[in-house]
Design a protein around this motif. Structure first.
Motif, PDB file in Angstrom:
ATOM      1  N   ASN A  85       0.921  -1.240   0.178  1.00 16.47           N
ATOM      2  CA  ASN A  85      -0.023   0.132   0.070  1.00 16.47           C
ATOM      3  C   ASN A  85       1.028   1.318   0.289  1.00 16.47           C
ATOM      4  O   ASN A  85       0.594   2.172  -0.581  1.00 16.47           O
ATOM      5  CB  ASN A  85      -0.994  -0.086   1.271  1.00 16.47           C
ATOM      6  N   LEU A  86       1.999   1.350   0.793  1.00 13.05           N
ATOM      7  CA  LEU A  86       3.006   2.136   1.031  1.00 13.05           C
ATOM      8  C   LEU A  86       3.437   2.760  -0.647  1.00 13.05           C
ATOM      9  O   LEU A  86       3.610   3.795  -0.870  1.00 13.05           O
ATOM     10  CB  LEU A  86       3.999   2.066   1.912  1.00 13.05           C
TER      11      LEU A  86
ATOM     12  N   HIS B 159       2.297   1.955  -3.445  1.00 17.55           N
ATOM     13  CA  HIS B 159       1.179   2.589  -4.326  1.00 17.55           C
ATOM     14  C   HIS B 159       0.369   3.746  -4.120  1.00 17.55           C
ATOM     15  O   HIS B 159      -0.172   4.502  -4.969  1.00 17.55           O
ATOM     16  CB  HIS B 159       0.102   1.433  -4.691  1.00 17.55           C
ATOM     17  N   ASP B 160       0.604   4.294  -2.661  1.00 14.01           N
ATOM     18  CA  ASP B 160       0.039   5.347  -2.392  1.00 14.01           C
ATOM     19  C   ASP B 160       0.681   6.520  -2.920  1.00 14.01           C
ATOM     20  O   ASP B 160       1.829   6.572  -3.151  1.00 14.01           O
ATOM     21  CB  ASP B 160      -0.146   5.524  -0.881  1.00 14.01           C
ATOM     22  N   ALA B 161       0.119   7.658  -3.174  1.00 12.89           N
ATOM     23  CA  ALA B 161       0.637   8.919  -3.933  1.00 12.89           C
ATOM     24  C   ALA B 161       1.598   9.420  -2.744  1.00 12.89           C
ATOM     25  O   ALA B 161       1.460   9.374  -1.609  1.00 12.89           O
ATOM     26  CB  ALA B 161      -0.304   9.998  -4.249  1.00 12.89           C
ATOM     27  N   TYR B 162       2.653  10.127  -3.117  1.00 10.30           N
ATOM     28  CA  TYR B 162       3.333  10.940  -2.265  1.00 10.30           C
ATOM     29  C   TYR B 162       2.580  11.972  -1.602  1.00 10.30           C
ATOM     30  O   TYR B 162       1.561  12.658  -2.395  1.00 10.30           O
ATOM     31  CB  TYR B 162       4.536  11.637  -2.796  1.00 10.30           C
ATOM     32  N   GLN B 163       2.582  12.390  -0.288  1.00  6.34           N
ATOM     33  CA  GLN B 163       2.043  13.358   0.528  1.00  6.34           C
ATOM     34  C   GLN B 163       2.519  14.689  -0.088  1.00  6.34           C
ATOM     35  O   GLN B 163       3.745  14.881  -0.422  1.00  6.34           O
ATOM     36  CB  GLN B 163       2.237  13.193   1.911  1.00  6.34           C
TER      37      GLN B 163
ATOM     38  N   ASP C 146       0.015   7.045 -13.225  1.00  8.29           N
ATOM     39  CA  ASP C 146      -0.807   8.069 -12.258  1.00  8.29           C
ATOM     40  C   ASP C 146       0.067   9.452 -12.815  1.00  8.29           C
ATOM     41  O   ASP C 146      -0.879  10.415 -12.746  1.00  8.29           O
ATOM     42  CB  ASP C 146       0.401   7.859 -11.010  1.00  8.29           C
TER      43      ASP C 146
END
Length: 271
Positions: free
Chosen positions: A5-6, A8-12, A190
């Motif tokens: 999950n980390l 594939h998650d977008a950068y903050q 993305d």
């Protein structure tokens, strides 16, 4: 699962700010020949997006808004090629202001990058104009594409200085936000999705992009009769839009996000 999950998650947003800042340092210190070659490519890429926009809007019967939206989606080709394919675009490089504000690069380094990249972008656009003229793309649709290109150029040349400047500010705010959002993604998909909405929006609502105008205006001039498009209007547009682009990119995107996330960082002057 957590690691997946980390990944594939977008950068903050705070991470994007750091990535954009560090990218600015790398761009400012890249080899001049590399910068110039990649700037040539960016000028050509943006020109191809502008040409696709011109063809799409020619003789469309779908209505003003829908036609502009489809044209804007076509124009996205240019920034997709720049971001995913790898190229140096002056308007996106206004984000170097974040590294400058963090005292990681000098004013001289910023101006050197901007001037070299702008020159490369312009030459890339003009070279594409020559190739497109040789390909007689203007003859498509029994000459309708050429008429559209002339009308686009004339409309840009007739903008007042204030209109061109304000549209330039708004344009590069959205362009730099597109680059910003793309920096938040991990995959090619993305990045493309991040680019589509801001870029299609700025084109749809008629904002002005200086590098794209280095294709639109010379192309329209080359196709039109002598004197049909005022050279003073062309020069005024390019100057006003370029200045507007700088303000939009440096102050409204780089400046605002620097204030939000990077101001006062303990390591901002230690690199």
């Amino acid at each position: 699962m957590a690691e997946q999950n980390l990944f594939h998650d977008a950068y903050q947003p705070c991470q994007i700010a750091q990535r954009v800042r560090d990218m600015g340092v790398a761009k400012a210190r890249a080899k001049p020949l590399t910068l110039f070659v990649l700037a040539l490519l960016a000028g050509a890429f943006i020109s191809l997006g502008a040409l696709l926009f011109t063809v799409i809007v020619t003789e469309s019967s779908l209505g003003f808004g829908v036609t502009r939206l489809l044209g804007g989606l076509g124009f996205c080709l240019g920034l997709v090629l720049v971001v995913v394919g790898g190229a140096e675009l002056f308007t996106g490089n206004n984000l170097l202001a974040m590294a400058w504000a963090s005292r990681l690069i000098s004013t001289r380094e910023v101006l050197h990058n901007w001037c070299l990249v702008y020159l490369g972008n312009v030459l890339g656009c003009l070279g594409t104009v020559v190739l497109v003229l040789g390909a007689n793309t203007a003859g498509m649709g029994d000459g309708a594409v050429g008429i559209s290109a002339q009308q686009i150029a004339q409309a840009k040349a007739e903008l007042s200085w204030l209109e061109a400047f304000a549209r330039g500010v708004l344009s590069n705010t959205l362009v730099c936000l597109a680059v910003w959002l793309a920096m938040g993604g991990h995959s090619v998909f993305d990045k493309i999705i991040a680019i589509l909405f801001p870029i299609s929006a700025f084109v749809t609502v008629g904002f002005e992009h200086s590098i794209a105008n280095w294709f639109f205006l010379p192309y329209g001039l080359a196709l039109g009769e002598q004197g049909s498009i005022a050279l003073s209007g062309v020069a005024g547009n390019l100057l006003a839009v370029t200045l507007g682009n700088i303000v939009g990119g440096t102050l409204l995107v780089a400046g605002v996000y620097w204030l939000a996330y990077l101001r006062g960082e303990p390591d901002s002057s230690a690199h």
